[in-house]
Motif scaffolding. Sequence first.
Motif, PDB file in Angstrom:
ATOM      1  N   GLY A 246       7.267   3.417  -8.316  1.00  0.00           N
ATOM      2  CA  GLY A 246       5.753   3.670  -7.224  1.00  0.00           C
ATOM      3  C   GLY A 246       6.313   3.962  -5.846  1.00  0.00           C
ATOM      4  O   GLY A 246       7.414   4.094  -5.573  1.00  0.00           O
ATOM      5  N   GLU A 247       5.326   3.792  -5.091  1.00  0.00           N
ATOM      6  CA  GLU A 247       5.429   4.508  -3.713  1.00  0.00           C
ATOM      7  C   GLU A 247       5.067   3.129  -2.889  1.00  0.00           C
ATOM      8  O   GLU A 247       4.082   2.544  -2.942  1.00  0.00           O
ATOM      9  N   LEU A 248       5.660   3.022  -1.590  1.00  0.00           N
ATOM     10  CA  LEU A 248       5.245   2.225  -0.497  1.00  0.00           C
ATOM     11  C   LEU A 248       4.784   2.872   0.597  1.00  0.00           C
ATOM     12  O   LEU A 248       5.770   3.497   0.980  1.00  0.00           O
ATOM     13  N   SER A 249       3.649   2.550   1.294  1.00  0.00           N
ATOM     14  CA  SER A 249       3.234   3.267   2.389  1.00  0.00           C
ATOM     15  C   SER A 249       3.249   2.372   3.639  1.00  0.00           C
ATOM     16  O   SER A 249       2.702   2.635   4.781  1.00  0.00           O
ATOM     17  N   LYS A 250       3.331   0.918   3.381  1.00  0.00           N
ATOM     18  CA  LYS A 250       2.802   0.105   4.640  1.00  0.00           C
ATOM     19  C   LYS A 250       4.220  -0.865   4.785  1.00  0.00           C
ATOM     20  O   LYS A 250       4.799  -1.045   3.935  1.00  0.00           O
TER      21      LYS A 250
ATOM     22  N   GLU B 182       2.388  -2.578  -3.046  1.00  0.00           N
ATOM     23  CA  GLU B 182       1.378  -1.484  -2.567  1.00  0.00           C
ATOM     24  C   GLU B 182       0.055  -2.032  -2.827  1.00  0.00           C
ATOM     25  O   GLU B 182      -1.084  -2.019  -1.982  1.00  0.00           O
ATOM     26  N   ALA B 183      -0.262  -2.147  -4.129  1.00  0.00           N
ATOM     27  CA  ALA B 183      -1.761  -2.414  -4.592  1.00  0.00           C
ATOM     28  C   ALA B 183      -1.967  -3.806  -3.992  1.00  0.00           C
ATOM     29  O   ALA B 183      -3.380  -3.978  -3.900  1.00  0.00           O
ATOM     30  N   ARG B 184      -1.164  -4.847  -3.953  1.00  0.00           N
ATOM     31  CA  ARG B 184      -1.641  -6.162  -3.871  1.00  0.00           C
ATOM     32  C   ARG B 184      -1.582  -6.761  -2.539  1.00  0.00           C
ATOM     33  O   ARG B 184      -2.186  -7.882  -2.093  1.00  0.00           O
TER      34      ARG B 184
END
Length: 170
Positions: free
Chosen positions: A131-135, A98-100
């Motif tokens: 963690g979470e993934l939104s994309k 998610e961050a990268r």
Amino acid sequence: MAETEERIGLHNLKPAPGSRKARKRVGRGEGSGTGKTSGRGQKGWGSRSGAKRRPRFEGGQNPIHMRMRKLRGPTMKKSMPFEPFRTQTQPVNLADLEARFESGDAVTLEAMKAKGLATRKDIPVKVLARGELSKPLTVHAHGFSKSAREQIEGAGGTCQLIAAERASEA
């Protein structure tokens, strides 16, 4: 008049009450409580001079390091030293993806390595669900946890399994 406290200096420093304990003086007469046998009991291995409770000692039964088979090489799963919780994969968490990565990116092993993830060579990559993934992402990896797969597909992405071949074997 209020009584003033004495200034703290080297002459009146002392440790907190209960923080220091006098050592046990053994063999100093029966009145001390640890006279005669000095707290070692009557007979047996523990009463002898030089007796220590060694690590790995299991009360005389055959210890585990002698019961297990001995095989060469530290990397073989069945060999010594024993590593019961060793895994043969390197983890990548959803929070890192998610961050990268941007929405719609293809997350390949090379892309992960370029972003500082999965940097160990020839070790399979497993995506875990911390963690979470939104994309939506297209993730290529050797393995996925069940909840990680559900989150990736729930966000509109896809999971692509890579055959676990090691570069040294190819």
